[in-house]
Design a protein around this motif. Structure first.
Motif, PDB file in Angstrom:
ATOM      1  N   UNK A  64     -17.147   2.749   3.251  1.00 49.79           N
ATOM      2  CA  UNK A  64     -15.829   3.369   3.210  1.00 49.79           C
ATOM      3  C   UNK A  64     -15.606   4.227   4.440  1.00 49.79           C
ATOM      4  N   UNK A  65     -14.357   4.319   4.854  1.00 42.21           N
ATOM      5  CA  UNK A  65     -13.977   5.203   5.935  1.00 42.21           C
ATOM      6  C   UNK A  65     -13.489   6.520   5.355  1.00 42.21           C
ATOM      7  N   UNK A  66     -12.920   6.453   4.175  1.00 41.04           N
ATOM      8  CA  UNK A  66     -12.360   7.626   3.520  1.00 41.04           C
ATOM      9  C   UNK A  66     -12.524   7.454   2.009  1.00 41.04           C
ATOM     10  N   UNK A  67     -12.390   8.531   1.269  1.00 43.51           N
ATOM     11  CA  UNK A  67     -12.460   8.427  -0.188  1.00 43.51           C
ATOM     12  C   UNK A  67     -11.181   7.846  -0.758  1.00 43.51           C
ATOM     13  N   UNK A  68     -10.117   7.875   0.020  1.00 45.05           N
ATOM     14  CA  UNK A  68      -8.834   7.298  -0.377  1.00 45.05           C
ATOM     15  C   UNK A  68      -8.673   5.939   0.288  1.00 45.05           C
ATOM     16  N   UNK A  69      -8.439   4.892  -0.496  1.00 45.37           N
ATOM     17  CA  UNK A  69      -8.219   3.591   0.135  1.00 45.37           C
ATOM     18  C   UNK A  69      -6.835   3.554   0.769  1.00 45.37           C
ATOM     19  N   UNK A  70      -6.782   3.684   2.057  1.00 47.83           N
ATOM     20  CA  UNK A  70      -5.500   3.689   2.745  1.00 47.83           C
ATOM     21  C   UNK A  70      -5.621   2.958   4.077  1.00 47.83           C
ATOM     22  N   UNK A  71      -4.501   2.598   4.598  1.00 47.02           N
ATOM     23  CA  UNK A  71      -4.451   1.939   5.897  1.00 47.02           C
ATOM     24  C   UNK A  71      -3.647   2.827   6.836  1.00 47.02           C
ATOM     25  N   UNK A  72      -4.100   2.937   8.064  1.00 52.67           N
ATOM     26  CA  UNK A  72      -3.398   3.761   9.031  1.00 52.67           C
ATOM     27  C   UNK A  72      -2.044   3.162   9.364  1.00 52.67           C
ATOM     28  N   UNK A  73      -1.089   4.030   9.602  1.00 52.30           N
ATOM     29  CA  UNK A  73       0.224   3.565  10.006  1.00 52.30           C
ATOM     30  C   UNK A  73       0.120   2.959  11.396  1.00 52.30           C
ATOM     31  N   UNK A  74       0.821   1.882  11.578  1.00 54.37           N
ATOM     32  CA  UNK A  74       0.778   1.200  12.862  1.00 54.37           C
ATOM     33  C   UNK A  74       2.176   1.135  13.449  1.00 54.37           C
ATOM     34  N   UNK A  75       2.220   1.021  14.758  1.00 55.93           N
ATOM     35  CA  UNK A  75       3.505   0.884  15.437  1.00 55.93           C
ATOM     36  C   UNK A  75       3.373  -0.219  16.471  1.00 55.93           C
ATOM     37  N   UNK A  76       4.494  -0.672  16.912  1.00 56.30           N
ATOM     38  CA  UNK A  76       4.503  -1.697  17.946  1.00 56.30           C
ATOM     39  C   UNK A  76       3.915  -1.128  19.232  1.00 56.30           C
TER      40      UNK A  76
END
Length: 95
Positions: free
Chosen positions: A52-64
């Motif tokens: 795991x990267x974090x305790x919360x399963x989330x994805x980083x916001x991405x931009x163009x």
């Protein structure tokens, strides 16, 4: 694994930490406590557990990935104390 005072002195020297001779037994004891905790962690069964990267399963916001302001090298290099051939020039620091 057990750390003796000689090994504790060597670790302190490698870490460039000055440790008095009378404090070496306490330092060796602290190292042994840390190693005991690590051995305790090694007993945990982690088969099938995903990293795991974090305790919360989330994805980083991405931009163009788009250039918004480009082709401004001349404006940027005006601020440089020394610029040559379209690049920042810095003094040589390695012989």
């Amino acid at each position: 694994m057990s750390i003796d005072t000689e090994t504790a002195a060597r670790v302190a020297k490698l870490a460039r930490i000055k440790v008095e001779d009378d404090a070496l037994p306490a330092l060796a004891n602290e190292f042994n406590t840390i190693l005991g905790f690590i051995e305790q962690l090694n007993e945990v069964d982690v088969d099938g557990v995903e990293p795991m990267v974090s305790v919360e399963p989330m994805r980083l916001k991405r931009r163009e990935d788009v250039v918004t302001e480009g082709d401004q090298a001349d404006r940027i290099l005006k601020n440089a104390p020394d610029a040559r051939e379209g690049f920042f020039a810095v003094p040589k620091v390695v012989e």
